[in-house]
Design a protein around this motif. Structure first.
Motif, mmCIF file in Angstrom:
data_model
loop_
_atom_site.group_PDB
_atom_site.id
_atom_site.type_symbol
_atom_site.label_atom_id
_atom_site.label_comp_id
_atom_site.label_asym_id
_atom_site.label_seq_id
_atom_site.Cartn_x
_atom_site.Cartn_y
_atom_site.Cartn_z
ATOM 1 N N ARG A 234 0.825 -1.222 0.000
ATOM 2 C CA ARG A 234 0.000 0.000 0.000
ATOM 3 C C ARG A 234 0.855 1.265 0.000
ATOM 4 O O ARG A 234 0.343 2.348 -0.269
ATOM 5 N N THR A 235 2.128 1.147 0.289
ATOM 6 C CA THR A 235 3.030 2.296 0.156
ATOM 7 C C THR A 235 3.158 2.709 -1.300
ATOM 8 O O THR A 235 3.378 3.890 -1.603
ATOM 9 N N PHE A 236 2.969 1.755 -2.216
ATOM 10 C CA PHE A 236 3.254 1.991 -3.627
ATOM 11 C C PHE A 236 2.027 1.911 -4.536
ATOM 12 O O PHE A 236 2.092 2.346 -5.696
ATOM 13 N N PHE A 237 0.903 1.384 -4.006
ATOM 14 C CA PHE A 237 -0.290 1.210 -4.832
ATOM 15 C C PHE A 237 -1.529 1.628 -4.046
ATOM 16 O O PHE A 237 -1.641 1.347 -2.853
ATOM 17 N N ASP A 238 -2.463 2.274 -4.739
ATOM 18 C CA ASP A 238 -3.715 2.673 -4.100
ATOM 19 C C ASP A 238 -4.714 1.529 -4.029
ATOM 20 O O ASP A 238 -5.607 1.536 -3.180
ATOM 21 N N ASP A 239 -4.587 0.569 -4.924
ATOM 22 C CA ASP A 239 -5.533 -0.549 -4.985
ATOM 23 C C ASP A 239 -4.753 -1.840 -4.751
ATOM 24 O O ASP A 239 -3.998 -2.287 -5.621
ATOM 25 N N VAL A 240 -4.914 -2.408 -3.567
ATOM 26 C CA VAL A 240 -4.203 -3.632 -3.181
ATOM 27 C C VAL A 240 -5.215 -4.609 -2.604
ATOM 28 O O VAL A 240 -6.009 -4.255 -1.730
ATOM 29 N N ARG A 241 -5.196 -5.836 -3.082
ATOM 30 C CA ARG A 241 -6.093 -6.845 -2.520
ATOM 31 C C ARG A 241 -5.475 -8.224 -2.677
ATOM 32 O O ARG A 241 -4.520 -8.420 -3.439
ATOM 33 N N LEU A 242 -6.039 -9.186 -1.962
ATOM 34 C CA LEU A 242 -5.623 -10.577 -2.064
ATOM 35 C C LEU A 242 -6.687 -11.365 -2.807
ATOM 36 O O LEU A 242 -7.884 -11.096 -2.668
ATOM 37 N N ALA A 243 -6.242 -12.340 -3.602
ATOM 38 C CA ALA A 243 -7.162 -13.196 -4.342
ATOM 39 C C ALA A 243 -6.695 -14.638 -4.222
ATOM 40 O O ALA A 243 -5.489 -14.920 -4.190
ATOM 41 N N SER A 244 -7.639 -15.553 -4.172
ATOM 42 C CA SER A 244 -7.310 -16.973 -4.075
ATOM 43 C C SER A 244 -6.558 -17.433 -5.321
ATOM 44 O O SER A 244 -6.866 -17.014 -6.442
ATOM 45 N N SER A 245 -5.578 -18.319 -5.103
ATOM 46 C CA SER A 245 -4.871 -18.896 -6.242
ATOM 47 C C SER A 245 -5.262 -20.352 -6.481
ATOM 48 O O SER A 245 -4.661 -21.028 -7.324
ATOM 49 N N GLY A 246 -6.263 -20.858 -5.738
ATOM 50 C CA GLY A 246 -6.723 -22.213 -5.980
ATOM 51 C C GLY A 246 -6.956 -23.003 -4.711
ATOM 52 O O GLY A 246 -7.084 -22.438 -3.614
ATOM 53 N N THR A 247 -6.992 -24.320 -4.859
ATOM 54 C CA THR A 247 -7.299 -25.212 -3.736
ATOM 55 C C THR A 247 -6.241 -26.300 -3.565
ATOM 56 O O THR A 247 -6.456 -27.249 -2.813
ATOM 57 N N TYR A 248 -5.105 -26.197 -4.252
ATOM 58 C CA TYR A 248 -4.013 -27.165 -4.122
ATOM 59 C C TYR A 248 -3.421 -27.096 -2.702
ATOM 60 O O TYR A 248 -3.725 -26.193 -1.919
#
Length: 266
Positions: A234-248
Motif C-alpha cells: 500500500r506504500t506503492f499502490f492505491d488498490d491492493v487486494r488478495l485473491a485466491s490462487s486455488g485449492t491445491y
C-alpha cells in the motif's frame, strides 16, 4: 544468488506444487488480471506461466536459468537478462506484470519494498500486477504438529512440507527472514530419518533430497504474513487486494497479491 538458482535449476524436474504453479494458479493470474490480449512482463522464467497474455517478456538475472528452464523464445514470448529492482522498461510503460513467489526469494523487507517500487515505476496508470505469495500464518505452526501432520499423510507434497517447515522457524525473525541453510537445519531437526518420511508419505528420496541444495547457499528467504505484505504494497499502490490462487496443497498460504493504481513517486 546465481549459484543458488543454478542448483535449483539442476533439480527442476523434481520440484512440484506449490513451488511450481499448478494449472489453477495459471488460471488465477488470467482471471484476476484479464491477460488474454495483454503484453505481460514476468519476474523470472517460470515455464508454467510463459503462455500467459498475448505476448510475454520474462526478466531473469541468470543466463543459466534462462537456458535451463525457459521453454524457449517464440514470436509471442522471449526471455531477457535483467535486474528485477531496475526493470529494463520505461516509466509507466508496462501493461501487466506477474511474479511467482518473488517476494519471498529476495529476502528482507527493504528488498521487498524495492521490488514493489520497481513494479510501481514501470506499471502504467491503468496497468495491473499480481504476485503469488508464500505467506506464513499469523500464528506460527508448532513444529511437532507439522511433523505429525506430515507423517500421517496430511501434507500434499514434499515442497508443501518444506514451506511449512520454513514457516515454523521464522518466529521473531526480523522481516520474517530465514537463511535457506536454516530451513535445512530445521528440517533435519524435525525429520532426522528421511527413510521414515519417505516410507510414511510415499515421497521418493531424491525429491526429499532437493532440500540439500540449501546446504551451502548464502541466500535468505522471507515468509511474511499476507497482512504485512499487503501493508508494504500500500506504500506503492492505491488498490491492493488478495485473491485466491486455488485449492491445491498450501494454497491458503499462497494468495495472489493483486496491485493496481500505482502511486506517483514522491
Amino acid at each position: 544468488m546465481t549459484e543458488h538458482w543454478n542448483a535449483i535449476r539442476r533439480h527442476w524436474q523434481l520440484l512440484g506444487s506449490p513451488l511450481r504453479p499448478p494449472p489453477e494458479v495459471v488460471e488465477a493470474y488470467d482471471r484476476e488480471l484479464g491477460l488474454g490480449r495483454s503484453h505481460v512482463v514476468m519476474f523470472g522464467v517460470t515455464p508454467e506461466l510463459a503462455g500467459l497474455g498475448a505476448t510475454t517478456t520474462s526478466v531473469d538475472e541468470s543466463c543459466d536459468m534462462i537456458a535451463g528452464i525457459w521453454p524457449g523464445d517464440t514470436d509471442t514470448r522471449k526471455a531477457v537478462l535483467g535486474d528485477w529492482f531496475d526493470l529494463p522498461f520505461g516509466d509507466a510503460s508496462v501493461e501487466a506484470l506477474i511474479g511467482d513467489g518473488c517476494l519471498s526469494v529476495i529476502g528482507a523487507a527493504d528488498f521487498r519494498r524495492k521490488l514493489l517500487a520497481s513494479v510501481a515505476r514501470t506499471l502504467r496508470a491503468d496497468g495491473r500486477a499480481a504476485i503469488r505469495l508464500y505467506a506464513s500464518p499469523e500464528t506460527p505452526d508448532d513444529p511437532r504438529e507439522v511433523r505429525a501432520l506430515a507423517l500421517a499423510g496430511g501434507v500434499s507434497t514434499f515442497h508443501d512440507l518444506k514451506w511449512r517447515v520454513a514457516m515454523t522457524a521464522i518466529a521473531g525473525a526480523p522481516d520474517y527472514t530465514i537463511p535457506v541453510t536454516g530451513i535445512l537445519e530445521q528440517f533435519d531437526r524435525m525429520f532426522p530419518n528421511r527413510e521414515e518420511l519417505s516410507a510414511r508419505t510415499g515421497w521418493e528420496l531424491p525429491v526429499i533430497g532437493t532440500i540439500d541444495v540449501y546446504r551451502n547457499s548464502s541466500v535468505v528467504y522471507s515468509f511474511a504474513p499476507a497482512a504485512a505484505l499487503t501493508e508494504e504494497a500500500r506504500t506503492f499502490f492505491d488498490d491492493v487486494r488478495l485473491a485466491s490462487s486455488g485449492t491445491y496443497g498450501l494454497a491458503e498460504r499462497c494468495p495472489l497479491l493483486v496491485l493496481r493504481s500505482p502511486k506517483c513517486p514522491g
